[in-house]
Each structure stands twice: as C-alpha cells, then as structure tokens.
Scaffold this active site. Structure first.
Site, PDB file in Angstrom:
ATOM      1  N   THR A  27       0.850  -1.195   0.000  1.00  0.00           N
ATOM      2  CA  THR A  27       0.000   0.000   0.000  1.00  0.00           C
ATOM      3  C   THR A  27       0.887   1.247   0.000  1.00  0.00           C
ATOM      4  O   THR A  27       1.748   1.393   0.855  1.00  0.00           O
ATOM      5  CB  THR A  27      -0.908   0.007   1.245  1.00  0.00           C
ATOM      6  N   GLN A 101      -3.539  -7.455  -6.917  1.00  0.00           N
ATOM      7  CA  GLN A 101      -4.104  -7.959  -5.671  1.00  0.00           C
ATOM      8  C   GLN A 101      -5.505  -7.385  -5.462  1.00  0.00           C
ATOM      9  O   GLN A 101      -5.697  -6.170  -5.374  1.00  0.00           O
ATOM     10  CB  GLN A 101      -3.222  -7.622  -4.460  1.00  0.00           C
ATOM     11  N   HIS A 182      -6.783 -11.367  -1.964  1.00  0.00           N
ATOM     12  CA  HIS A 182      -6.224 -10.975  -0.660  1.00  0.00           C
ATOM     13  C   HIS A 182      -7.125 -11.518   0.451  1.00  0.00           C
ATOM     14  O   HIS A 182      -8.196 -10.985   0.707  1.00  0.00           O
ATOM     15  CB  HIS A 182      -6.149  -9.453  -0.600  1.00  0.00           C
ATOM     16  N   ASN A 185      -4.278 -10.582   6.556  1.00  0.00           N
ATOM     17  CA  ASN A 185      -4.088  -9.303   7.254  1.00  0.00           C
ATOM     18  C   ASN A 185      -5.361  -8.648   7.783  1.00  0.00           C
ATOM     19  O   ASN A 185      -5.444  -7.424   7.892  1.00  0.00           O
ATOM     20  CB  ASN A 185      -3.323  -8.319   6.360  1.00  0.00           C
ATOM     21  N   TYR A 187      -8.385  -8.309   6.630  1.00  0.00           N
ATOM     22  CA  TYR A 187      -9.376  -7.673   5.761  1.00  0.00           C
ATOM     23  C   TYR A 187     -10.554  -8.640   5.541  1.00  0.00           C
ATOM     24  O   TYR A 187     -10.628  -9.695   6.174  1.00  0.00           O
ATOM     25  CB  TYR A 187      -8.704  -7.195   4.466  1.00  0.00           C
ATOM     26  N   ARG A 235      -3.558 -14.980  -1.058  1.00  0.00           N
ATOM     27  CA  ARG A 235      -2.672 -14.581   0.038  1.00  0.00           C
ATOM     28  C   ARG A 235      -3.324 -14.836   1.389  1.00  0.00           C
ATOM     29  O   ARG A 235      -4.486 -14.463   1.608  1.00  0.00           O
ATOM     30  CB  ARG A 235      -2.293 -13.110  -0.066  1.00  0.00           C
ATOM     31  N   ASN A 243      -4.930  -5.874  12.418  1.00  0.00           N
ATOM     32  CA  ASN A 243      -6.342  -5.518  12.239  1.00  0.00           C
ATOM     33  C   ASN A 243      -7.275  -6.322  13.138  1.00  0.00           C
ATOM     34  O   ASN A 243      -8.456  -6.519  12.821  1.00  0.00           O
ATOM     35  CB  ASN A 243      -6.762  -5.635  10.762  1.00  0.00           C
ATOM     36  N   GLY A 325       9.012  -6.960   0.492  1.00  0.00           N
ATOM     37  CA  GLY A 325       8.219  -5.742   0.499  1.00  0.00           C
ATOM     38  C   GLY A 325       9.106  -4.533   0.711  1.00  0.00           C
ATOM     39  O   GLY A 325       9.397  -3.776  -0.217  1.00  0.00           O
ATOM     40  N   ARG A 326       9.573  -4.379   1.962  1.00  0.00           N
ATOM     41  CA  ARG A 326      10.414  -3.219   2.276  1.00  0.00           C
ATOM     42  C   ARG A 326      11.628  -3.140   1.353  1.00  0.00           C
ATOM     43  O   ARG A 326      12.040  -2.066   0.938  1.00  0.00           O
ATOM     44  CB  ARG A 326      10.822  -3.266   3.748  1.00  0.00           C
TER      45      ARG A 326
HETATM   46  C1  PHB Z   1      -2.258  -1.150   4.813  1.00  0.00           C
HETATM   47  O1  PHB Z   1      -2.667  -0.328   4.000  1.00  0.00           O
HETATM   48  O2  PHB Z   1      -1.858  -0.846   5.925  1.00  0.00           O
HETATM   49  C2  PHB Z   1      -2.248  -2.553   4.420  1.00  0.00           C
HETATM   50  C3  PHB Z   1      -2.867  -2.939   3.258  1.00  0.00           C
HETATM   51  C4  PHB Z   1      -2.875  -4.264   2.893  1.00  0.00           C
HETATM   52  C5  PHB Z   1      -2.267  -5.173   3.716  1.00  0.00           C
HETATM   53  C6  PHB Z   1      -1.638  -4.797   4.855  1.00  0.00           C
HETATM   54  C7  PHB Z   1      -1.628  -3.469   5.219  1.00  0.00           C
HETATM   55  O3  PHB Z   1      -2.292  -6.456   3.408  1.00  0.00           O
END
Ligand code: PHB
Length: 367
Positions: A27, A101, A182, A185, A187, A235, A243, A325-326
């Site tokens: 994101t 995604q 997705h 995490n 959602y 995923r 969350n 990611g990072r």
């Molecule tokens: C976020 O926007 O913080 C975010 C979005 C998707 C994810 C994890 C974090 O899978």
C-alpha cells in the site's frame, strides 16, 4: 552458491518467471484524485521494479465499499481500468510480469470512506481495535479508529463474490497477467476465516467449513472469470493478528483451507508473516512448516527476509518463491543487488504512505 536459487527461473501457473524474487503487494496511497485512479507516476514506479520474477500490485479495492484508506487505487471504474492499463503496459514494456491484488477491507473502514457515508460491512457487527486512514470533509487527512461495522445479510454475499469476479474481469481487461485474492491481514476474507471476527449463524459462519466458504466461493468465481486457475493466487496470513483478527485454531483453520485448495490448482499460495505490524509471531515458523506439509503446490513466503534467509528458505525446500516488500520499496533494482551482493538502500519510513515521487520513484539504482 545456494543464493543462486533465487535467480533460477521457475514456472508459476501459466507464467515462466526469470527468477524467484517476488515484489510483495505494498500500500502506497498514491492514486490520482478524484476517483482513486492509477496514473503515470504509479506506472513508472512499477516499471522500475520489472526485474522481479513477478510483481504483485498494491492491494486494490474491487468495489467502493472495499476501501479502508484514502488514495488507494480501485479496479471498479472505467477510469481505473484505463489507468491500470497504462501500468501493465509499462511493466510489460520493461520486460516484467504483474498480478493485481484484489482487496475488500470489510470492517477496516469508516463512513468517511464509504459510499453515502454508510457503515462498513463485515461478517459480524464487531468493531476492530484497529485504524484506517480518512480524509475529513475539510480535506485534512488523518488516522482514524475503524467504525462499528454492519453485518452482511446472507442475501448480500452473492454481491460480494460478484465484486471479486468483476474486479478480475477488469484486471484482465487492464492487461494484468493474473490476480491475487487478498485473504490475509484482517481484511474482509480473513475476517470471515478467523473465529473472533466471524460470529455468523448462517452458512458463512460458525463451523470451520462455513468460515472458509466465502474465500473458496470467491476463488471459484475468480478462477472461472480468469479462465485459468494458473492465473490466480491467494494470500493468507495464518496466525496474523494485524487488524484485530485472532483465530482460535490457526493450524486447523488453515490446514482445512489448504486441503480445499489442492484441487483448485492455483498459480500459488502466498503465506505472509506481517511482522511489520508488530507482534512476536512466536510459533509461526512451526505452524508454517505444518501447513507446508499439507499443501503440495507452489508457495510464496513473505516476511522480513534478507537475501540470506531467502536463499536458505528455498534451499531447504520450505518455499518456492520469496516476496520482498520493504526491500522493493527502497531498491527498484533489487534483483541486481541480490545477484551482486550489493548493499541495499535504506527505507525512508516517512514517505511510505501518500505524497508524490519522493520516496516512491526516486530511490537510486546501482551504477
Ligand atoms: C495497509 O494499508 O496498511 C495494508 C494494506 C494491505 C495489507 C496490509 C496493510 O495487506
């Protein structure tokens, strides 16, 4: 040298990947306004990272109700399809491959982000102890506690599945090589999977089979629309608590789900340890090993990898691909850096979310 395994080509679903290094979904909150439309700056950002074996796009809402943060892109309007077409074209021109995604945040939202200021939807009317990111009517952006959601009626579930199907159709029209559902995490789909956020009494809650039903029905609709399960990934974040989800028995829940996935012949399952969100993840590696035994298909492993830990994970046969990611935020040429052992640029945390080119398309490459 075992590190070379990261650089070895691999067949994933219908795609031939030149290496096993995946750009994780990230994101960045930089879609054009109004309309949450990707633009040329987003296309440049992704094309800079076309060296990845596969890019997975940032989470992208499949319908307006699926949004939980300001300025995240969608895949439900004609303008968004056109914007994403510019992104995929530029990635393909640069020699890359990209999946979209598909995202619905469920209860991780707020009336300020919802059509007509409605309450967000969820499996059950249980508020998450978590934040979303809103823009006030006067234009001020800020973090905000997620709102009390409304439980989806059983009769509304078909509409949720339909939004993933139409998101898939739109993603394919926009030139994506495939889609990733997705279900991680905390959602919407993870809210259905996890016992603490799903207290429904219809066919979509209660038993394990019922909690897993929505993600499987979404996948089947997405596979049918894509026309090929080799263009569909999933995923998951077993044991994730980001969350405010918390499943009472992740081994049982995710083993069952993975058993159901075997026959579906997905491109991959993407298992993610959201260590960036805090938490200790004690026991995650043991759980992961057990899940890996359940599922014989292709697995992407994501979560705080260094080149060394990534190479070791592949050499040990613990995963087939590694997502960064990072690393990819700060290093557009991550594959070249891993190949040469070069140092990585440092991530600037202050430019992660929102804003312009700074901290987005201006990270330097080698040489
Ligand atoms: C976020 O926007 O913080 C975010 C979005 C998707 C994810 C994890 C974090 O899978």
């Amino acid at each position: 040298m075992s590190q070379n395994l990261l650089l070895k080509p691999i067949q994933v679903g219908s795609l031939e990947l030149p290496n096993r290094i995946i750009m994780a979904p990230l994101t960045r909150q930089r879609a054009l306004q109004p309309g949450n439309v990707p633009g040329p700056m987003n296309a440049e950002y992704y094309a800079q990272r076309a060296n990845a074996g596969l890019i997975i796009s940032e989470a992208t809402q499949v319908c307006p109700e699926g949004q939980g943060y300001a300025w995240t892109p969608g895949i439900h309007s004609d303008e968004q399809v056109e914007g994403w077409t510019g992104v995929t074209a530029k990635v393909h021109d640069a020699g890359g491959r990209i999946f979209m995604q598909l995202w619905h945040v469920g209860r991780i939202s707020h009336p300020l982000l919802q059509p007509n200021g409605a309450d967000p939807v969820a499996p059950s009317a249980i508020q998450a102890q978590a934040d979303c990111f809103v823009v006030d009517p006067d234009g001020t952006p800020h973090k905000e506690r997620t709102a009390m959601p409304r439980a989806l009626e059983t009769s509304e579930i078909a509409g949720v599945i339909e939004s993933y199907r139409s998101g898939t159709a739109n993603a394919m029209e926009a030139g994506f090589d495939g889609v990733e559902v997705h279900a991680a995490n905390g959602y919407l789909l993870d809210q259905f999977l996890c016992s603490n956020s799903n207290q429904r009494t219809d066919n979509y809650g209660g038993s394990l089979e019922n909690r897993a039903r929505l993600v499987l029905e979404v996948l089947d609709a997405v596979i049918a629309e894509a026309g090929n399960s080799g263009r569909v990934g999933l995923r998951l974040s077993p044991m994730g608590t980001f969350n405010d989800v918390d499943d009472a028995n992740p081994l049982e829940t995710f083993s069952y789900l993975l058993e159901q996935l075997k026959s579906r012949k997905l491109a991959y399952v993407h298992v993610n340890k959201p260590d960036w969100a805090g938490g200790t993840y004690e026991g995650f590696d043991e759980l992961y090993q057990q899940l890996r035994k359940v599922y014989p298909g292709t697995i992407i492993h994501c979560g705080g990898h260094t080149p060394e830990s990534a190479a070791r994970t592949l050499a040990d046969g613990d995963a087939d691909l590694i997502a960064f990611g990072r690393g990819y935020i700060a290093n557009p040429d991550l594959v070249a850096r891993i190949a040469s052992g070069a140092e990585w640029n440092k991530l600037d945390a202050s430019t992660l979310y929102g804003g312009g080119a700074k901290g987005y398309t201006d990270y330097p490459t080698l040489g």
